[in-house]
Motif scaffolding. Structure first.
Motif, PDB file in Angstrom:
ATOM      1  N   ASP A  77       2.085   6.840  -7.011  1.00 15.79           N
ATOM      2  CA  ASP A  77       1.086   7.820  -7.457  1.00 15.79           C
ATOM      3  C   ASP A  77       1.418   9.249  -7.057  1.00 15.79           C
ATOM      4  O   ASP A  77       0.944  10.195  -7.703  1.00 15.79           O
ATOM      5  N   ASN A  78       2.207   9.430  -5.997  1.00 19.96           N
ATOM      6  CA  ASN A  78       2.362  10.778  -5.446  1.00 19.96           C
ATOM      7  C   ASN A  78       3.786  11.320  -5.435  1.00 19.96           C
ATOM      8  O   ASN A  78       3.998  12.432  -4.951  1.00 19.96           O
ATOM      9  N   THR A  79       4.745  10.555  -5.930  1.00 13.89           N
ATOM     10  CA  THR A  79       6.125  11.038  -5.945  1.00 13.89           C
ATOM     11  C   THR A  79       6.775  10.726  -7.283  1.00 13.89           C
ATOM     12  O   THR A  79       6.218   9.986  -8.103  1.00 13.89           O
ATOM     13  N   ALA A 127       0.824  -1.202   0.000  1.00 13.02           N
ATOM     14  CA  ALA A 127       0.000   0.000   0.000  1.00 13.02           C
ATOM     15  C   ALA A 127       0.862   1.257   0.000  1.00 13.02           C
ATOM     16  O   ALA A 127       0.536   2.255  -0.660  1.00 13.02           O
ATOM     17  N   THR A 128       1.984   1.197   0.724  1.00 16.13           N
ATOM     18  CA  THR A 128       2.901   2.341   0.744  1.00 16.13           C
ATOM     19  C   THR A 128       3.526   2.546  -0.628  1.00 16.13           C
ATOM     20  O   THR A 128       3.661   3.680  -1.110  1.00 16.13           O
ATOM     21  N   SER A 138       2.232   1.743  -3.464  1.00 16.90           N
ATOM     22  CA  SER A 138       1.199   2.298  -4.344  1.00 16.90           C
ATOM     23  C   SER A 138       1.098   3.813  -4.175  1.00 16.90           C
ATOM     24  O   SER A 138       0.989   4.550  -5.163  1.00 16.90           O
ATOM     25  N   TRP A 139       1.148   4.296  -2.946  1.00 17.55           N
ATOM     26  CA  TRP A 139       1.062   5.736  -2.692  1.00 17.55           C
ATOM     27  C   TRP A 139       2.282   6.461  -3.254  1.00 17.55           C
ATOM     28  O   TRP A 139       2.159   7.520  -3.865  1.00 17.55           O
ATOM     29  N   LEU A 140       3.477   5.879  -3.058  1.00 15.93           N
ATOM     30  CA  LEU A 140       4.701   6.512  -3.555  1.00 15.93           C
ATOM     31  C   LEU A 140       4.730   6.570  -5.074  1.00 15.93           C
ATOM     32  O   LEU A 140       5.206   7.550  -5.664  1.00 15.93           O
ATOM     33  N   THR A 157      -5.189   0.313  -2.148  1.00 13.11           N
ATOM     34  CA  THR A 157      -5.453   1.662  -1.660  1.00 13.11           C
ATOM     35  C   THR A 157      -4.166   2.177  -1.049  1.00 13.11           C
ATOM     36  O   THR A 157      -3.599   1.563  -0.149  1.00 13.11           O
ATOM     37  N   GLY A 158      -3.675   3.287  -1.577  1.00 13.75           N
ATOM     38  CA  GLY A 158      -2.391   3.800  -1.113  1.00 13.75           C
ATOM     39  C   GLY A 158      -2.395   4.177   0.363  1.00 13.75           C
ATOM     40  O   GLY A 158      -3.409   4.623   0.912  1.00 13.75           O
ATOM     41  N   ARG A 159      -1.257   3.989   0.974  1.00 16.60           N
ATOM     42  CA  ARG A 159      -1.076   4.353   2.384  1.00 16.60           C
ATOM     43  C   ARG A 159       0.009   5.418   2.458  1.00 16.60           C
ATOM     44  O   ARG A 159       1.150   5.169   2.070  1.00 16.60           O
ATOM     45  N   ASP A 160      -0.339   6.584   2.977  1.00 20.00           N
ATOM     46  CA  ASP A 160       0.567   7.724   3.026  1.00 20.00           C
ATOM     47  C   ASP A 160       1.627   7.525   4.111  1.00 20.00           C
ATOM     48  O   ASP A 160       1.296   7.528   5.311  1.00 20.00           O
TER      49      ASP A 160
END
Length: 226
Positions: free
Chosen positions: A16-18, A9-10, A12-14, A49-52
């Motif tokens: 999409d967001n970095t 999940a982490t 996935s967030w990285l 689901t991404g985890r910030d």
């Protein structure tokens, strides 16, 4: 190296967001780079689901900025996730053995009434309500409950059972029971060994073989003093 609590999940967030490279994300999350590629291409078996990691206090924005500025930079986790520890309470019992609990409880109540309901609950992994119902025979299935040794049923180990029996006996001022089940077997074994020795000596004498020669052939007297 410590890793995020939820690496996929982490990751996935990285993604999409970095602007971190797949190699950096893979190394930080402890995953294979092909897993990161699958997440980025939405070809993973399950959409994550991404985890910030910023909100989870596993990364800082400054650390992410360093990684985005230098593709060779290795991200450092802010802190490792706290390990989940089992809390105190009734032990877990496999589903296949749960129907045996009433039988084990009944055995303890019958054979060791000095053991408290709390101790039984911790040993077997049950509730005080169930134990009380079996004690006063108000349990819904009391007609089919047959006292059986919980060790035999696989609900606890012999060492655990002996420990609570000894503790309860001490608290109640009762002398702890001594297991003499093997005493008869031990005496029978000694008698059998002695008989074998005497028979071997007689056979040796009949064959004209001295006792010293018998020992030289490897027959050792287990009762001979040294």
């Amino acid at each position: 190296m410590a890793q995020p609590l939820m690496p996929h999940a982490t990751a996935s967030w990285l993604v999409d967001n970095t602007a971190l490279s797949f190699e950096q994300i893979a190394e930080f999350c402890g995953l294979h780079i092909l897993e990161i590629q699958a997440i980025a291409d939405d070809t993973a078996a399950t959409k994550l689901t991404g985890r910030d990691p910023l909100r989870a206090h596993e990364l800082t924005q400054d650390e992410i900025d360093k990684g985005q500025a230098d593709p060779n930079y290795r991200l450092k986790i802010l802190k490792g996730p706290e390990q989940i520890r089992r809390t105190k309470g009734p032990r877990y019992t496999p589903v296949s053995k749960r129907q045996d609990k009433p039988d084990g409880i009944a055995w303890i109540i019958r054979n060791h009434p000095e053991i408290s309901d709390g101790a039984i609950g911790n040993l077997i992994g049950t509730t005080r309500t169930t134990i009380a119902a079996i004690r006063d025979r108000s349990h819904w299935n009391i007609a089919n409950i047959t006292p059986k040794d919980p060790v035999t049923l696989g609900l606890c180990s012999q060492r655990e059972l002996d420990a609570i029996v000894a503790k309860a006996a001490k608290a109640a001022g009762i002398e702890a029971p001594v297991d003499n089940r093997l005493e008869g077997d031990r005496a029978a074994l000694i008698t059998e060994l002695r008989a074998q020795r005497e028979q071997a000596v007689r056979d040796a004498e009949n064959a004209g073989i001295a006792e010293t020669e018998l020992e030289a052939r490897g027959f050792e007297d287990p009762f001979k003093r040294r």
